[in-house]
Design an enzyme around this catalytic site. Structure first.
Site, PDB file in Angstrom:
ATOM      1  N   LYS A 158       0.869  -1.185   0.000  1.00 41.24           N
ATOM      2  CA  LYS A 158       0.000   0.000   0.000  1.00 41.24           C
ATOM      3  C   LYS A 158       0.893   1.217   0.000  1.00 41.24           C
ATOM      4  O   LYS A 158       2.052   1.157   0.410  1.00 41.24           O
ATOM      5  CB  LYS A 158      -0.883   0.007   1.254  1.00 41.24           C
ATOM      6  CG  LYS A 158      -2.146   0.811   1.114  1.00 41.24           C
ATOM      7  CD  LYS A 158      -3.219   0.039   0.381  1.00 41.24           C
ATOM      8  CE  LYS A 158      -4.532   0.777   0.333  1.00 41.24           C
ATOM      9  NZ  LYS A 158      -5.637  -0.105  -0.038  1.00 41.24           N
TER      10      LYS A 158
HETATM   11  P1  NAD Z   1     -13.212   7.599  -1.883  1.00 40.90           P
HETATM   12  O1  NAD Z   1     -12.168   8.617  -1.747  1.00 40.90           O
HETATM   13  O2  NAD Z   1     -13.815   7.379  -3.220  1.00 40.90           O
HETATM   14  O3  NAD Z   1     -14.399   7.888  -0.821  1.00 40.90           O
HETATM   15  C1  NAD Z   1     -14.136   8.041   0.529  1.00 40.90           C
HETATM   16  C2  NAD Z   1     -15.433   8.411   1.203  1.00 40.90           C
HETATM   17  O4  NAD Z   1     -15.221   8.461   2.625  1.00 40.90           O
HETATM   18  C3  NAD Z   1     -15.977   9.795   0.811  1.00 40.90           C
HETATM   19  O5  NAD Z   1     -17.376   9.738   0.672  1.00 40.90           O
HETATM   20  C4  NAD Z   1     -15.620  10.665   2.012  1.00 40.90           C
HETATM   21  O6  NAD Z   1     -16.483  11.763   2.182  1.00 40.90           O
HETATM   22  C5  NAD Z   1     -15.770   9.670   3.139  1.00 40.90           C
HETATM   23  N1  NAD Z   1     -15.040  10.077   4.345  1.00 40.90           N
HETATM   24  C6  NAD Z   1     -13.758  10.507   4.427  1.00 40.90           C
HETATM   25  N2  NAD Z   1     -13.477  10.849   5.702  1.00 40.90           N
HETATM   26  C7  NAD Z   1     -14.583  10.614   6.420  1.00 40.90           C
HETATM   27  C8  NAD Z   1     -14.926  10.772   7.778  1.00 40.90           C
HETATM   28  N3  NAD Z   1     -14.043  11.227   8.650  1.00 40.90           N
HETATM   29  N4  NAD Z   1     -16.172  10.447   8.172  1.00 40.90           N
HETATM   30  C9  NAD Z   1     -17.084   9.984   7.280  1.00 40.90           C
HETATM   31  N5  NAD Z   1     -16.821   9.807   5.979  1.00 40.90           N
HETATM   32  C10 NAD Z   1     -15.581  10.124   5.556  1.00 40.90           C
HETATM   33  O7  NAD Z   1     -12.562   6.232  -1.332  1.00 40.90           O
HETATM   34  P2  NAD Z   1     -12.975   4.736  -1.679  1.00 40.90           P
HETATM   35  O8  NAD Z   1     -12.090   4.275  -2.777  1.00 40.90           O
HETATM   36  O9  NAD Z   1     -14.441   4.625  -1.805  1.00 40.90           O
HETATM   37  O10 NAD Z   1     -12.478   3.991  -0.357  1.00 40.90           O
HETATM   38  C11 NAD Z   1     -13.277   3.923   0.814  1.00 40.90           C
HETATM   39  C12 NAD Z   1     -12.774   2.786   1.685  1.00 40.90           C
HETATM   40  O11 NAD Z   1     -12.803   1.559   0.942  1.00 40.90           O
HETATM   41  C13 NAD Z   1     -11.333   2.925   2.163  1.00 40.90           C
HETATM   42  O12 NAD Z   1     -11.211   2.316   3.428  1.00 40.90           O
HETATM   43  C14 NAD Z   1     -10.554   2.118   1.137  1.00 40.90           C
HETATM   44  O13 NAD Z   1      -9.307   1.687   1.611  1.00 40.90           O
HETATM   45  C15 NAD Z   1     -11.517   0.972   0.937  1.00 40.90           C
HETATM   46  N6  NAD Z   1     -11.329   0.228  -0.302  1.00 40.90           N
HETATM   47  C16 NAD Z   1     -11.370   0.854  -1.510  1.00 40.90           C
HETATM   48  C17 NAD Z   1     -11.209   0.104  -2.662  1.00 40.90           C
HETATM   49  C18 NAD Z   1     -11.325   0.703  -4.039  1.00 40.90           C
HETATM   50  O14 NAD Z   1     -11.320  -0.065  -5.023  1.00 40.90           O
HETATM   51  N7  NAD Z   1     -11.469   1.992  -4.192  1.00 40.90           N
HETATM   52  C19 NAD Z   1     -10.960  -1.284  -2.583  1.00 40.90           C
HETATM   53  C20 NAD Z   1     -10.941  -1.885  -1.328  1.00 40.90           C
HETATM   54  C21 NAD Z   1     -11.128  -1.120  -0.201  1.00 40.90           C
END
Ligand code: NAD
Length: 433
Positions: free
Chosen positions: A119
């Site tokens: 990561k």
């Molecule tokens: P993103 O940047 O697209 O979205 C993040 C979201 O979290 C946004 O809606 C933001 O407003 C919200 N957020 C941020 N800080 C916050 C807080 N303090 N309180 C409430 N909401 C908050 O990110 P993503 O790609 O959707 O990733 C979200 C989670 O999923 C992360 O933990 C990431 O590691 C995990 N994840 C993502 C993927 C992927 O393919 N993108 C794959 C596996 C896991």
């Protein structure tokens, strides 16, 4: 007393000082205790393999230079090349990246794909930078990482606040650094690329799609009618919005959403497609006209069938876990539940699909993108979805059955499934020299 138990008995002050990586190690030790993992292997897997920290200068729009710090942590690569996302967020530090890299190792192992875990990220708030600045930051970061990433060595992908555009810049920068006659063989250095630049159909929605396949399998197991389900979501970015959009045709009703801008509620349901459009324009759920704003604290008390955390770590804690009025938590985010939160959920009989299984759709389709690039192929969306389902459902069942075998919670069972895979390889290969 087993190691995991001792760690949990530490006093409150120590708990507050505990980092996300400490939590990962606690989760790991709990599984290692239960499966009687060999002490030597425990030592190896408790540690990351490589930790790269780069400091690099970037020219800002005002002509000034700003220095940035970027991280790439490679936890383990015995199952295949290091693999994992890049995150741009103010909370990014070496500890968080270690935790996220370690989870990636387990995730690939559970999904049975030939990748290891890594990561990376930069500690920035991307909303403070122009597009031009973000492009230069991304490119300089890729340049600074140099051959610490590579198509057969370590393959980044999008994560929080990074997307297909940022992957395209990283790809382009990487290609500029390799000899001209090798460029065509290197486009699989990143996944989650735009389709035109070698991305895969279905990758953007893949994590949400995987979450939905897991929820459907849970519903089948429990004889639960998803068409009457209600759910709440924290985080409405890639994972939260896609999970919700894909749950809509199943008939499930979205009651509330909480993101970085606030929380909203509508007992009659919120349309995920409309909300996603609104969030794109307004950078958050705040002000969405077809729902009522609510206090963040109230969000955790909403009665619903399913809670999908899809934001950041440490959201389901000693304080919030007792408030939850849901039957299932499907962890779209990485690390949303603390070890204390886990114990409370287990005691309260709230089901949980753990992150390293539930959100593995992203890395599974990243693997498909990588394969397509290597073979110069483009797969149809139906093929991608079908192959994803064929990977994630058996993974779900392996975790469910292991939880029964060891009479333990599903997170610990997921770790056992993953560790067993790595254990076999270490037993076969031994340790050099
Ligand atoms: P993103 O940047 O697209 O979205 C993040 C979201 O979290 C946004 O809606 C933001 O407003 C919200 N957020 C941020 N800080 C916050 C807080 N303090 N309180 C409430 N909401 C908050 O990110 P993503 O790609 O959707 O990733 C979200 C989670 O999923 C992360 O933990 C990431 O590691 C995990 N994840 C993502 C993927 C992927 O393919 N993108 C794959 C596996 C896991």
């Amino acid at each position: 007393m087993a190691r995991a138990e001792k760690e949990l008995k530490k006093d409150e002050k120590e708990q507050r000082r505990r980092t996300v990586y400490d939590s990962v190690r606690m989760q790991f030790n709990k599984a290692a205790d239960l499966m009687n993992l060999d002490e030597n292997l425990r030592k190896i897997l408790s540690q990351t393999q490589n930790e790269i920290v780069v400091h690099f200068p970037v020219k800002m729009d005002n002509g000034q230079i700003e220095m940035f710090t970027g991280y790439r942590v490679q936890h383990n690569n015995v199952l295949g090349p290091y693999k994992g996302g890049l995150r741009f967020h103010p909370n990014v530090d070496i500890d968080e990246v270690r935790a996220l890299a370690t989870w990636m190792t387990w995730k690939s192992a559970i999904a049975d794909i030939p990748f290891g875990g890594a990561k990376g990220g930069i500690q920035i708030d991307p909303s403070k930078y122009s597009m031009g600045e973000l492009e230069r930051i991304s490119r300089r970061f890729a340049f600074a990482l140099g051959n610490n990433i590579g198509p057969e060595y370590d393959i980044p992908a999008p994560d929080v606040n990074t997307n297909a555009q940022i992957m395209a810049w990283i790809l382009d920068t990487y290609l500029s650094m390799v000899p001209a006659n090798e460029r065509q063989r290197c486009i699989h250095v990143v996944t989650g690329k735009p389709i035109e630049s070698g991305g895969s159909l279905g990758r953007e929605k893949a994590t949400g799609q995987g979450v939905v396949y897991c929820i459907e399998e849970w519903a089948r197991d429990k004889n639960f009618d998803l068409s009457k389900a209600t759910y709440i979501v924290q985080g409405f970015g890639n994972v939260g919005s896609w999970t919700s959009k894909l749950l809509k045709p199943k008939g499930a009703k979205l009651l509330a959403v909480h993101d970085v801008t606030g929380a909203i509620y509508n007992e009659n349901g919120i349309d995920p497609d409309e909300l996603a459009e609104y969030v794109k324009k307004n950078k958050g759920v705040k002000g969405y006209p077809k729902a009522t704003p609510i206090d963040l604290e109230k969000f955790f008390e909403i009665e619903a069938d399913i809670f999908i955390p899809a934001a950041l770590e440490n959201q389901i804690t000693e304080e919030t876990a007792p408030k939850l009025k849901v039957k299932l938590i499907a962890e779209g985010a990485n690390g949303p539940t603390t070890p204390e939160g886990d114990i409370i959920l287990y005691k309260r009989g709230i089901d949980l699909i753990p992150d390293i299984l539930c959100n593995s759709g992203g890395v599974i389709v990243s693997y498909f993108e990588w394969l397509q690039n290597k073979r110069s192929e483009y797969w149809e969306l139906e093929e991608v979805d079908c192959k994803l389902k064929k990977k994630i459902i058996p993974a779900y069942r392996r975790v469910r059955d292991t939880a029964r075998e060891f009479n333990t919670d599903r997170r610990t069972a997921a770790y056992i499934v993953a560790i067993r895979r790595l254990e076999k390889v270490y037993q076969e290969r031994g340790i050099f020299p």
